[in-house]
Write a protein that holds these residues in place. Structure first.
Motif, short mmCIF file in Angstrom:
data_model
loop_
_atom_site.label_atom_id
_atom_site.label_comp_id
_atom_site.label_asym_id
_atom_site.label_seq_id
_atom_site.Cartn_x
_atom_site.Cartn_y
_atom_site.Cartn_z
N GLU A 1 0.72 -1.16 0.17
CA GLU A 1 -0.14 -0.17 0.00
C GLU A 1 0.88 1.05 0.09
OE1 GLU A 1 -2.97 2.08 3.12
OE2 GLU A 1 -3.43 -0.17 2.54
N VAL A 2 1.97 1.21 0.90
CA VAL A 2 2.75 2.54 0.83
C VAL A 2 3.42 2.58 -0.67
CG1 VAL A 2 5.10 3.13 1.63
CG2 VAL A 2 3.43 2.13 3.21
N PHE A 3 3.97 1.58 -1.16
CA PHE A 3 4.62 1.60 -2.61
C PHE A 3 3.41 2.16 -3.76
CE2 PHE A 3 7.53 -1.66 -1.04
CZ PHE A 3 8.63 -0.66 -0.84
N ASP A 4 2.17 1.68 -3.48
CA ASP A 4 1.03 2.28 -4.36
C ASP A 4 0.97 3.86 -4.26
OD1 ASP A 4 0.55 -0.12 -5.49
OD2 ASP A 4 -1.12 -0.76 -4.25
N VAL A 5 0.89 4.11 -3.03
CA VAL A 5 0.73 5.78 -2.83
C VAL A 5 1.97 6.46 -3.30
CG1 VAL A 5 0.88 7.13 -0.88
CG2 VAL A 5 -0.78 5.35 -0.58
N SER B 1 1.19 9.34 -5.62
CA SER B 1 1.19 10.69 -5.56
C SER B 1 2.83 10.96 -5.42
CB SER B 1 0.41 10.89 -4.13
OG SER B 1 0.99 9.93 -3.11
N GLY B 2 3.62 10.32 -5.61
CA GLY B 2 5.01 10.66 -5.26
C GLY B 2 5.49 10.35 -3.97
N SER B 3 6.92 10.54 -3.64
CA SER B 3 7.49 9.98 -2.52
C SER B 3 7.38 11.15 -1.39
CB SER B 3 8.93 9.53 -2.79
OG SER B 3 9.62 10.66 -3.05
N GLY B 4 6.73 12.34 -1.85
CA GLY B 4 6.95 13.63 -0.91
C GLY B 4 5.50 13.57 -0.14
N ASN B 5 4.74 12.73 -0.27
CA ASN B 5 3.14 12.93 0.53
C ASN B 5 3.19 11.93 1.60
OD1 ASN B 5 0.72 13.39 1.41
ND2 ASN B 5 -0.24 12.78 -0.73
N ALA B 6 3.84 12.34 2.86
CA ALA B 6 4.06 11.61 4.13
C ALA B 6 2.84 11.09 4.61
CB ALA B 6 4.82 12.22 5.08
N SER C 1 -0.07 10.52 3.10
CA SER C 1 -0.87 9.38 2.42
C SER C 1 -0.12 8.06 2.89
CB SER C 1 -1.26 9.54 1.01
OG SER C 1 0.12 9.79 0.51
N MET C 2 1.17 8.19 2.99
CA MET C 2 2.18 7.00 3.15
C MET C 2 1.80 6.37 4.52
SD MET C 2 5.60 7.45 1.02
CE MET C 2 6.11 8.48 2.59
N ALA C 3 1.38 7.24 5.74
CA ALA C 3 1.21 6.96 7.04
C ALA C 3 0.39 5.66 7.24
CB ALA C 3 0.83 8.11 7.83
N SER C 4 -0.92 5.71 6.57
CA SER C 4 -1.81 4.48 6.70
C SER C 4 -1.09 3.28 6.28
CB SER C 4 -2.97 4.94 6.08
OG SER C 4 -2.96 4.61 4.67
#
Length: 174
Positions: A111-115, A119-124, A126-129
């Protein structure tokens, strides 16, 4: 009131950890039901069955022949089978807990890799979940495994100790 808040907290925790966390929770629940059933058997029914078996052995006239030894071994084996009936299942469930936790880690990281791909690697935020879905199942699997390891070790030790006690109580007369 209390139960509604309790179930809402569990639901929130499950949503944070993902669907694998629900499977781990069910697995831990079943494991502890089996552990409690074995403990109840040992403390309530096993002692009575053990006394009956020892009494029937002591009531025998022949305790020294080969046939008597076979009967003695069969009685001890029956008691041990009844005492240890769920222990291998409990040990298997203990081994499954960290494996399911690892599966939760993998699905959370996907899920982290999908996000990150969307959205790119800068969106912390959306990666948190995805990170929580990766770490919470791992923690739950480890907690379940640790609690089950102690209980299954205790049950296995009871089985070995009881076998020694029963064998001593049903000694052969030569």
């Amino acid at each position: 009131m209390f139960f509604a808040e309790f179930f809402e907290a569990i639901r929130d925790f499950t949503e944070t950890g993902g669907q694998v966390l629900l499977v781990i929770g069910v697995l831990i629940f079943v494991m502890w039901l089996l552990i409690l059933e074995r403990a109840l058997y040992y403390f309530v029914w096993h002692k009575q069955l053990k006394q009956q078996t020892i009494s029937s052995w002591n009531a025998r006239d022949d305790k020294s022949s080969w046939f008597a030894e076979q009967i003695r071994q069969a009685q001890i084996s029956r008691l041990m089978l009844k005492l240890n009936v769920s222990v291998p299942i409990i040990q298997s469930l203990v081994a499954l807990c960290p494996l399911l936790g690892l599966m939760g880690t993998v699905t959370g990281m996907i899920e982290v890799f999908d996000v990150m791909a969307i959205s790119g690697s800068g969106n912390a935020r959306s990666m948190a979940s995805g990170v929580s879905k990766a770490t919470i199942p791992t923690m739950a699997g480890m907690v379940g495994a640790l609690s089950g390891v102690f209980a299954s070790t205790w049950l296995a030790r009871i089985g070995k100790t009881e076998k020694t006690h029963i064998e001593d109580a049903m000694t052969m007369e030569h």
